[in-house]
Design a protein around this motif. Structure first.
Motif, PDB file in Angstrom:
ATOM      1  N   VAL B 405       0.834  -1.227  -0.105  1.00  0.00           N
ATOM      2  CA  VAL B 405      -0.060   0.133   0.103  1.00  0.00           C
ATOM      3  C   VAL B 405       0.889   1.113  -0.139  1.00  0.00           C
ATOM      4  CG1 VAL B 405      -1.704   1.290   1.261  1.00  0.00           C
ATOM      5  CG2 VAL B 405      -1.940  -1.150   1.233  1.00  0.00           C
ATOM      6  N   LEU B 406       1.872   1.109   0.833  1.00  0.00           N
ATOM      7  CA  LEU B 406       2.793   2.226   0.925  1.00  0.00           C
ATOM      8  C   LEU B 406       3.645   2.402  -0.491  1.00  0.00           C
ATOM      9  CD1 LEU B 406       4.523   2.229   4.511  1.00  0.00           C
ATOM     10  CD2 LEU B 406       3.294   4.192   3.293  1.00  0.00           C
ATOM     11  N   THR B 407       4.065   1.629  -0.995  1.00  0.00           N
ATOM     12  CA  THR B 407       4.680   1.715  -2.323  1.00  0.00           C
ATOM     13  C   THR B 407       3.474   2.474  -3.434  1.00  0.00           C
ATOM     14  OG1 THR B 407       5.811  -0.267  -1.789  1.00  0.00           O
ATOM     15  CG2 THR B 407       6.065   0.466  -3.881  1.00  0.00           C
ATOM     16  N   ALA B 408       2.390   1.913  -3.478  1.00  0.00           N
ATOM     17  CA  ALA B 408       1.448   2.678  -4.391  1.00  0.00           C
ATOM     18  C   ALA B 408       1.309   4.018  -3.790  1.00  0.00           C
ATOM     19  CB  ALA B 408       0.193   1.670  -4.068  1.00  0.00           C
ATOM     20  N   LEU B 409       1.049   4.291  -2.515  1.00  0.00           N
ATOM     21  CA  LEU B 409       0.923   5.764  -2.230  1.00  0.00           C
ATOM     22  C   LEU B 409       2.084   6.659  -2.615  1.00  0.00           C
ATOM     23  CD1 LEU B 409      -0.936   5.388   1.126  1.00  0.00           C
ATOM     24  CD2 LEU B 409      -1.940   6.248  -1.217  1.00  0.00           C
ATOM     25  N   VAL B 410       3.379   6.068  -2.347  1.00  0.00           N
ATOM     26  CA  VAL B 410       4.538   6.948  -2.622  1.00  0.00           C
ATOM     27  C   VAL B 410       4.667   7.176  -4.042  1.00  0.00           C
ATOM     28  CG1 VAL B 410       6.890   7.374  -2.125  1.00  0.00           C
ATOM     29  CG2 VAL B 410       5.265   6.320  -0.574  1.00  0.00           C
ATOM     30  N   GLY B 411       4.205   6.009  -4.815  1.00  0.00           N
ATOM     31  CA  GLY B 411       4.567   6.037  -6.047  1.00  0.00           C
ATOM     32  C   GLY B 411       3.551   7.073  -6.804  1.00  0.00           C
ATOM     33  N   VAL B 412       2.385   7.337  -6.493  1.00  0.00           N
ATOM     34  CA  VAL B 412       1.469   8.398  -7.060  1.00  0.00           C
ATOM     35  C   VAL B 412       1.426   9.581  -6.282  1.00  0.00           C
ATOM     36  CG1 VAL B 412       0.019   6.536  -8.217  1.00  0.00           C
ATOM     37  CG2 VAL B 412      -0.600   7.323  -6.035  1.00  0.00           C
ATOM     38  N   ARG B 413       2.411   9.871  -5.579  1.00  0.00           N
ATOM     39  CA  ARG B 413       2.201  10.964  -4.396  1.00  0.00           C
ATOM     40  C   ARG B 413       2.048  12.228  -5.232  1.00  0.00           C
ATOM     41  NH1 ARG B 413       7.588   9.510  -5.201  1.00  0.00           N
ATOM     42  NH2 ARG B 413       9.109  10.893  -5.443  1.00  0.00           N
ATOM     43  N   ASP B 414       2.696  12.437  -6.534  1.00  0.00           N
ATOM     44  CA  ASP B 414       2.423  13.638  -7.217  1.00  0.00           C
ATOM     45  C   ASP B 414       1.135  13.915  -7.436  1.00  0.00           C
ATOM     46  OD1 ASP B 414       5.333  14.350  -6.687  1.00  0.00           O
ATOM     47  OD2 ASP B 414       5.808  13.470  -8.749  1.00  0.00           O
ATOM     48  N   GLU B 415       0.330  12.870  -8.021  1.00  0.00           N
ATOM     49  CA  GLU B 415      -0.908  12.705  -8.557  1.00  0.00           C
ATOM     50  C   GLU B 415      -1.868  12.952  -7.280  1.00  0.00           C
ATOM     51  OE1 GLU B 415       1.328  10.698  -9.470  1.00  0.00           O
ATOM     52  OE2 GLU B 415       1.154  10.382 -11.727  1.00  0.00           O
ATOM     53  N   LEU B 416      -1.404  12.507  -6.189  1.00  0.00           N
ATOM     54  CA  LEU B 416      -1.907  12.573  -5.027  1.00  0.00           C
ATOM     55  C   LEU B 416      -2.169  14.136  -4.482  1.00  0.00           C
ATOM     56  CD1 LEU B 416      -1.593   9.856  -2.639  1.00  0.00           C
ATOM     57  CD2 LEU B 416      -3.889  10.202  -3.934  1.00  0.00           C
ATOM     58  N   PHE B 417      -1.171  14.787  -4.472  1.00  0.00           N
ATOM     59  CA  PHE B 417      -0.819  16.184  -4.244  1.00  0.00           C
ATOM     60  C   PHE B 417      -1.623  16.955  -4.968  1.00  0.00           C
ATOM     61  CE2 PHE B 417       3.091  14.917  -1.861  1.00  0.00           C
ATOM     62  CZ  PHE B 417       2.593  15.134  -0.410  1.00  0.00           C
ATOM     63  N   ALA B 418      -1.530  16.752  -6.356  1.00  0.00           N
ATOM     64  CA  ALA B 418      -2.254  17.455  -7.480  1.00  0.00           C
ATOM     65  C   ALA B 418      -3.705  17.507  -7.026  1.00  0.00           C
ATOM     66  CB  ALA B 418      -1.758  16.912  -8.724  1.00  0.00           C
ATOM     67  N   MET B 419      -4.268  16.264  -6.535  1.00  0.00           N
ATOM     68  CA  MET B 419      -5.685  16.243  -6.640  1.00  0.00           C
ATOM     69  C   MET B 419      -6.059  17.011  -5.397  1.00  0.00           C
ATOM     70  SD  MET B 419      -6.608  12.198  -7.295  1.00  0.00           S
ATOM     71  CE  MET B 419      -7.889  12.300  -5.991  1.00  0.00           C
ATOM     72  N   VAL B 420      -5.255  16.992  -4.109  1.00  0.00           N
ATOM     73  CA  VAL B 420      -5.366  17.655  -2.878  1.00  0.00           C
ATOM     74  C   VAL B 420      -5.629  19.165  -3.052  1.00  0.00           C
ATOM     75  CG1 VAL B 420      -4.725  18.048  -0.532  1.00  0.00           C
ATOM     76  CG2 VAL B 420      -4.921  15.762  -1.573  1.00  0.00           C
ATOM     77  N   TRP B 421      -4.374  19.690  -3.771  1.00  0.00           N
ATOM     78  CA  TRP B 421      -4.340  21.083  -3.771  1.00  0.00           C
ATOM     79  C   TRP B 421      -4.809  21.706  -5.070  1.00  0.00           C
ATOM     80  CZ3 TRP B 421      -2.438  22.837   0.493  1.00  0.00           C
ATOM     81  CH2 TRP B 421      -1.761  21.907   1.194  1.00  0.00           C
ATOM     82  N   ARG B 422      -5.688  21.023  -5.721  1.00  0.00           N
ATOM     83  CA  ARG B 422      -6.407  21.701  -7.083  1.00  0.00           C
ATOM     84  C   ARG B 422      -7.205  22.738  -6.516  1.00  0.00           C
ATOM     85  NH1 ARG B 422      -9.385  17.419 -10.442  1.00  0.00           N
ATOM     86  NH2 ARG B 422     -10.373  17.256  -8.609  1.00  0.00           N
TER      87      ARG B 422
END
Lengths: 173, 422
Positions: B405-422
């Motif tokens: 789970v952590l690998t997946a989360l860290v792997g897509v961290r840029d996309e995740l941040f982009a979604m949160v800060w949009r």
């Protein structure tokens, strides 16, 4: 590179699969049956390889031959074998069996004869080197098919089996 | 025929990819011979290292410093009477060691000793390795059941339960490494492409997303010890409880097949760990000591290692007591040192060293894991069976799922941040 999927290998692997399947249903000793079933499953993994679907072959080996059959053997080793030799191996429902076999072969023959018009003439040649990636895209890509939901629903079926097994095991305690 | 053989030498792919049958056969023979020699060497090495850890000398009599002991052991095993118990299931009893050896050696088909030094490269390399090595448990179960005896049956029951439960944690750790390959382009399961992905990302996956990759390697390297039935997880053959576990009824040559398969399996899982997390055939410190000059320096390593071994042989020959009974030993050790020195000099040639260094680094990394196996065996006491199951299901499995789970989360961290800060 010359293709491996020659008719010789197809007949060899299919022959192994059919013979070991016959051995499986005729052996009295359940451990022998399970071992023959493993050979059948490995042969069908070989058939997947001939269809240039290596991922399916790998999953077949990991899940069925390596996982499920190990559990089978695990349980069967503890079964008392002596009383199995006394039990009847074949039941007497030959009429029903004949009916079933006839209807199944009728279905297959009809499909072979009529299918020439309705079924596609040749299968899509899936590139062997991108097989795994293709399956991944079919599962997760929103543009090329989004089968992950259907996949998960199918896996709930297995969960039901697990719950059922636990319930049945609990009742005896 | 000759052009067909020579044609492969100009390509830079594995013989399997080139479809060259001649070189495929050569590579299969070379790999299997290499693995067998590795097993023979491990036999000597393990006894020697364990002896020194316990302040003993270990084998000293056959050959200089016991170097020929494994050959003597092998001869003894071949000559020894091969018994089959009267009440055993003959066919299954015969097939069990064959199955174990076949699966252990089959995994080496996809092990990449270098970019071109693998028998073949499969699209499903990792799945193939995990799947085929999981078939090895069938041989163990067959051996235990076919012996028709209590100790082997209990041993194989234990090993079945153990291997099935540790396989899950192991596969989860593998999944996390495979997910990391998708960070540069398309993800892959092929052993060679996994190493190439590490090359392109300039990081070994043990150090990717810092603690995550290392945790995955930790989980894998614990699970792989249980998977190969080695101490401290060697319950299937716990001597104090089960005599010799699943191979109690085996003797002579068939017993030696189990021995061969055990060590070949250890090398195979070590090879998986090296390929997935420690950069396979890549040399160490590619970033810190990068550049063409350091490449040359590191490519001298195989030759220098052989020269060092040769020097050791010379030193021990000189130090050997000048007695008449030791003369044969001294000559033998000196000759061995001379051979090692010659090999070392050949490995220093520029044409040879660029081809040999891949294999060298891979073998060194696998050798490190093999040393760890010996180290664990002489350090840790054996687990109890319930403790073993508890470690497998309640510690390793949750950690490995968390790693995925952590690998997946860290792997897509840029996309995740982009979604949160949009």
């Amino acid at each position: 590179m010359t293709p491996v999927a020659t008719p010789f290998f197809f007949y060899l692997i299919s022959g192994i699969a059919i013979v070991s399947a016959l051995v499986m249903i005729t052996k009295v000793n359940p451990v022998h049956s399970a071992l023959a079933l493993i050979v059948t499953l490995l042969a069908s993994a070989g058939l997947y390889l001939m269809l240039y679907a290596p991922f399916m072959a790998g999953v077949q080996i990991v899940l069925y031959a390596g996982g499920i059959l190990v559990m089978f053997l695990f349980v069967m080793m503890l079964v008392n074998i002596e009383h199995l030799y006394v039990e009847k191996k074949w039941n007497r429902q030959s009429l029903l069996a004949l009916l079933g076999a006839l209807s199944l072969s009728g279905l297959v023959i009809t499909a072979l004869v009529r299918g020439a018009h309705t079924l596609p003439q040749h299968t899509i040649a899936l590139e062997e080197s991108t097989n795994t990636q293709g399956i991944g895209r079919l599962l997760y890509s929103a543009t090329e098919g989004y089968y992950v939901f259907a996949f998960e629903v199918a896996s709930v079926l297995l969960l039901v089996a697990v719950v059922g097994a636990v319930v049945m095991a609990k009742r005896r305690v | 025929m000759i052009p067909y053989i020579l044609q492969y030498l100009h390509s830079d792919v594995t013989p399997g990819e080139a479809g060259n049958v001649f070189w495929m056969v050569v590579y299969v023979l070379l790999t299997f011979a290499g693995v067998s020699i590795g097993v023979i060497f491990m036999n000597w090495f393990e006894r020697k290292v364990m002896a020194h850890m316990q302040v003993r000398l270990g084998p000293m009599r056959v050959g200089p410093h016991g170097l020929l002991q494994p050959i003597a052991d092998a001869l003894k095993l071949i000559i020894k009477e091969d018994l089959t118990p009267a009440s055993a299931d003959k066919l299954v009893f015969w097939f069990a060691p064959v199955c174990v050896v076949m699966t252990a050696f089959c995994t080496f088909i996809v092990v990449p000793f270098g970019r071109t030094h693998a028998i073949t490269d499969m699209n499903i390399g990792v799945v193939f390795m995990v799947g085929v090595s999981s078939l090895g448990v069938l041989g163990v179960i067959m051996a235990g059941w076919a012996s028709n005896s209590q100790y082997p049956l209990l041993g194989s029951l234990r090993s079945g339960a153990q291997m099935v439960s540790y396989e899950i944690a192991m596969c989860m750790a593998v999944v996390s490494a495979v997910m990391m390959t998708s960070m540069s382009g398309e993800g892959t399961l092929s052993m060679i492409r996994i190493v190439e992905a590490q090359l392109h990302q300039h990081v070994w996956y043990a150090f990717e997303f810092f603690p995550v990759g290392l945790t995955a390697l930790g989980v894998f390297s614990i699970a792989m010890i249980a998977e190969t039935n080695r101490a401290p997880f060697d319950l299937p053959e716990a001597e104090s409880e089960l005599v010799a576990g699943f191979h109690t009824e085996y003797s002579g040559f068939r017993w030696s097949l189990f021995f061969l398969a055990e060590y070949a399996g250890m090398m195979a899982v070590s090879a998986v760990a090296v390929t997935l997390w420690l950069g396979g055939w890549l040399r160490p410190f590619p970033n810190w000591l990068g550049g063409a000059r350091w490449d040359t320096v590191f490519s001298l390593a195989p030759g220098l290692t052989f020269l060092l071994l040769a020097a050791l042989c010379v030193i021990y020959t000189v130090r050997m007591a000048a007695l008449r009974v030791m003369r044969a030993n001294a000559i033998g050790l000196a000759a061995f040192g001379a051979v090692l020195g010659l090999v070392g000099l050949v490995c220093l040639l520029p044409a040879v060293r660029v081809r040999v260094q891949d294999i060298y680094w891979f073998v060194v990394k696998v050798g490190f894991f093999m040393y760890l196996y010996v180290w664990y065996r002489s350090t840790f006491p054996r687990y109890r069976f319930d403790q073993l199951m508890k470690v497998g299901w309640k510690v390793l499995l949750p950690i490995s799922i968390a790693v995925v789970v952590l690998t997946a989360l860290v792997g897509v961290r840029d996309e995740l941040f982009a979604m949160v800060w949009r």
